[in-house]
Design an enzyme around this catalytic site. Structure first.
Site, short mmCIF file in Angstrom:
data_model
loop_
_atom_site.label_atom_id
_atom_site.label_comp_id
_atom_site.label_asym_id
_atom_site.label_seq_id
_atom_site.Cartn_x
_atom_site.Cartn_y
_atom_site.Cartn_z
N HIS A 38 0.87 -1.18 0.00
CA HIS A 38 0.00 0.00 0.00
C HIS A 38 0.91 1.23 0.00
O HIS A 38 1.51 1.56 1.01
CB HIS A 38 -0.91 0.03 1.23
CG HIS A 38 -1.80 1.25 1.29
ND1 HIS A 38 -3.14 1.18 1.63
CD2 HIS A 38 -1.56 2.56 1.03
CE1 HIS A 38 -3.66 2.39 1.59
NE2 HIS A 38 -2.71 3.25 1.23
N HIS A 64 1.64 5.31 -2.12
CA HIS A 64 1.15 6.35 -3.04
C HIS A 64 2.33 6.91 -3.83
O HIS A 64 3.26 7.44 -3.25
CB HIS A 64 0.49 7.49 -2.24
CG HIS A 64 -0.70 7.04 -1.46
ND1 HIS A 64 -2.00 7.15 -1.93
CD2 HIS A 64 -0.80 6.43 -0.26
CE1 HIS A 64 -2.84 6.66 -1.04
NE2 HIS A 64 -2.14 6.21 -0.01
N LYS A 103 -10.11 -0.73 -4.89
CA LYS A 103 -9.92 0.04 -3.67
C LYS A 103 -11.21 0.70 -3.22
O LYS A 103 -11.84 1.44 -3.99
CB LYS A 103 -8.84 1.10 -3.92
CG LYS A 103 -8.64 2.08 -2.78
CD LYS A 103 -7.96 1.43 -1.59
CE LYS A 103 -7.97 2.36 -0.39
NZ LYS A 103 -6.71 2.56 0.23
N HIS A 147 -10.10 0.96 2.83
CA HIS A 147 -9.80 2.01 3.80
C HIS A 147 -10.97 1.95 4.79
O HIS A 147 -12.05 2.47 4.52
CB HIS A 147 -9.70 3.37 3.12
CG HIS A 147 -9.38 4.48 4.06
ND1 HIS A 147 -8.28 5.31 3.91
CD2 HIS A 147 -10.00 4.90 5.20
CE1 HIS A 147 -8.25 6.18 4.91
NE2 HIS A 147 -9.30 5.96 5.70
N HIS A 152 -3.96 -0.42 6.33
CA HIS A 152 -3.45 0.49 7.37
C HIS A 152 -4.32 0.47 8.63
O HIS A 152 -4.83 1.50 9.07
CB HIS A 152 -3.27 1.93 6.84
CG HIS A 152 -4.40 2.47 6.00
ND1 HIS A 152 -5.70 2.49 6.43
CD2 HIS A 152 -4.39 3.04 4.78
CE1 HIS A 152 -6.45 3.02 5.49
NE2 HIS A 152 -5.68 3.36 4.48
N ASP A 162 1.67 2.83 3.39
CA ASP A 162 0.83 4.01 3.18
C ASP A 162 1.69 5.27 3.05
O ASP A 162 1.25 6.37 3.40
CB ASP A 162 -0.20 4.18 4.30
CG ASP A 162 -1.36 5.07 3.87
OD1 ASP A 162 -1.46 5.36 2.66
OD2 ASP A 162 -2.16 5.46 4.73
N HIS A 219 3.39 14.47 0.34
CA HIS A 219 2.70 15.73 0.09
C HIS A 219 3.75 16.82 0.02
O HIS A 219 4.41 17.12 1.01
CB HIS A 219 1.72 16.05 1.24
CG HIS A 219 0.51 15.18 1.23
ND1 HIS A 219 -0.61 15.45 0.46
CD2 HIS A 219 0.22 14.04 1.88
CE1 HIS A 219 -1.52 14.52 0.65
NE2 HIS A 219 -1.04 13.65 1.51
N ALA A 258 -2.48 18.41 5.11
CA ALA A 258 -2.77 17.24 4.28
C ALA A 258 -2.49 15.97 5.07
O ALA A 258 -1.50 15.91 5.81
CB ALA A 258 -1.92 17.29 3.02
C1 NCD Z 1 -3.32 9.19 1.76
C2 NCD Z 1 -2.91 10.17 0.67
O1 NCD Z 1 -2.30 11.20 0.98
O2 NCD Z 1 -3.13 9.88 -0.51
N1 NCD Z 1 -3.26 9.85 3.03
C3 NCD Z 1 -3.14 9.26 4.23
O3 NCD Z 1 -3.24 9.96 5.24
N2 NCD Z 1 -2.88 7.97 4.35
C4 NCD Z 1 -4.67 8.64 1.48
C5 NCD Z 1 -5.00 7.43 2.30
O4 NCD Z 1 -4.46 6.33 2.08
O5 NCD Z 1 -5.81 7.56 3.24
ZN ZN Z 2 -3.04 5.23 1.52
#
Ligand code: NCD
Ligand code: ZN
Length: 383
Positions: free
Chosen positions: A29, A31, A123, A161, A204, A277, A281, A291
């Site tokens: 997991h 991003h 997802k 989630h 998560h 996760d 940002h 964020a």
């Molecule tokens: C994730 C994101 O920034 O894309 N943020 C987070 O707090 N984990 C989105 C997510 O997985 O909830």
């Molecule tokens: Zn995430």
């Protein structure tokens, strides 16, 4: 340790009692976002011995179709995956992009996607529940429907989630009840009853309720746990308002952290595995908010090793090493049905620091840097 270790010299040379030599691991997991910063994020994962990833579809726009060119409102798994591959992801052994479940998702998309081999997972985002989650469909309207039935039939994994959306104030977060506990107490039993064969990853997880739910569920229900949820509690976030630790679901209470630590400490456990996760940002705080997302590119195995040690498990001794290796490198691939890596990476029990990552979107601060925290483990090399 000689510097030459960085260049991938023989593994045998690296064993000195303080060095941990492991198969490369999988981040199930993470991003990677989109656009010009993408290669830097992929590289940060490769640099930490990561052999493959499940790359989240909450891009802008979301990855909400399986095939076809990227369009203004939706990208496709095919085209986003191609972008990731071109940005350095071709070096990964596995790269899974789940389909973002939206109101436009159909059972035909699931069946055709699964048949083509492109669709391995979908997802679920709680509507408006986290970063770029505004396209999500409520769990209530998915349960019992054609889309989940098709996923169940085709063996497509549902990545969840797990937070109840639309709660505010005390219902959203108090010590006994919060968006996650409500979801696992009320929605998940209903989901399992209606879709007994659906493969599910509770992503998560942060609470005792979720950890116990997953542990008691059938073998085809697994969970990812992030480094931050194994290491920290809400107190760490609040004391000094350490906003780099702000992610969703938010870090919870001591009882919850203890339950997550217990879950990864069971020698026979095969259903809890690494999913960082990591959520970069470039702009973490603005005048009107913060964020959600902790960036752990470049430092996740070190943080996981620290978390295991804090759980009373030494990754350097026999049983501890086995537990750590299963969590980081083996359980995730086994759950998703692909082999563990044949390549290796090495870590050492020696302090290190990590710097902000320079990206085309600007510098991104890794979690330990944002917390002013020293890592007690170092990455040594890959072979
Ligand atoms: C994730 C994101 O920034 O894309 N943020 C987070 O707090 N984990 C989105 C997510 O997985 O909830
Ligand atoms: Zn995430």
């Amino acid at each position: 340790m000689p510097d030459s270790a960085w260049t991938g010299c023989g593994v045998d040379l690296l064993f000195d009692g303080m060095t941990l030599d492991l198969p490369k691991w999988f981040d199930l997991h993470t991003h990677f976002r989109q656009g010009a910063a993408l290669p830097a994020y992929v590289q940060a994962h490769r640099d930490m011995g990561c052999a493959g990833a499940l790359a989240m579809p909450n891009t802008q726009p979301p990855v909400a179709r399986v095939t076809g060119p990227n369009a203004e409102t939706a990208w496709s798994i095919q085209s986003y995956r191609d972008e990731l591959l071109a940005a350095g992801g071709s070096a990964f052994e596995q790269l899974i992009v789940p389909l973002y479940l939206t109101r436009q998702t159909t059972a035909e998309m699931i069946e055709q996607g699964a048949a083509s081999g492109l669709l391995k997972a979908c997802k679920y985002y709680p509507p408006h529940g986290t970063t770029n989650a505004e396209h999500g469909v409520p769990m209530n309207s998915l349960i019992g429907g054609d889309v989940l039935r098709a996923m169940e039939r085709c063996g497509v994994v549902l990545c969840i989630h797990g937070e109840q959306h639309g709660l505010s104030g005390a219902e959203y977060l108090d010590a006994q009840h919060n968006a996650e506990t409500t979801f696992y107490r009320e929605r998940l039993p209903w989901l399992l009853d209606n879709h007994p064969n659906l493969r599910i990853v509770a992503e998560h997880i942060t609470t005792r309720v979720a950890a116990e739910f997953v542990a008691a569920a059938p073998a085809h229900v697994g969970a990812t746990i992030t480094p931050q949820h194994l290491l920290f509690t809400l107190g760490h976030l609040i004391q000094g308002l350490k906003y780099h630790l702000y992610c969703l679901p938010v870090v919870k209470f001591e009882e919850d952290r203890a339950a997550l630590r217990l879950a990864v400490s069971n020698p026979d456990q095969r259903k809890f595995f690494a999913g960082t996760d990591s959520a970069p940002h470039a702009t973490k705080v603005t005048p009107c908010g913060c964020a959600a997302g902790c960036f752990t590119g470049g430092c996740a195995p070190q943080l996981y090793a620290m978390a295991f040690e804090e759980s009373g498990i030494s990754p350097l001794d026999g049983l501890g090493r086995d537990l750590f290796e299963h969590f980081l490198c083996r359980n995730g691939p086994a759950f998703y049905g692909f082999p563990a890596s044949m390549e290796r990476f090495q870590m050492e029990r020696r302090t290190s620091q990590i710097q902000a990552l320079a990206t085309a979107a600007g510098p991104v601060t890794p979690l330990p840097t944002g917390l002013g925290m020293e890592l007690t483990w170092s990455l040594v090399g890959q072979s």
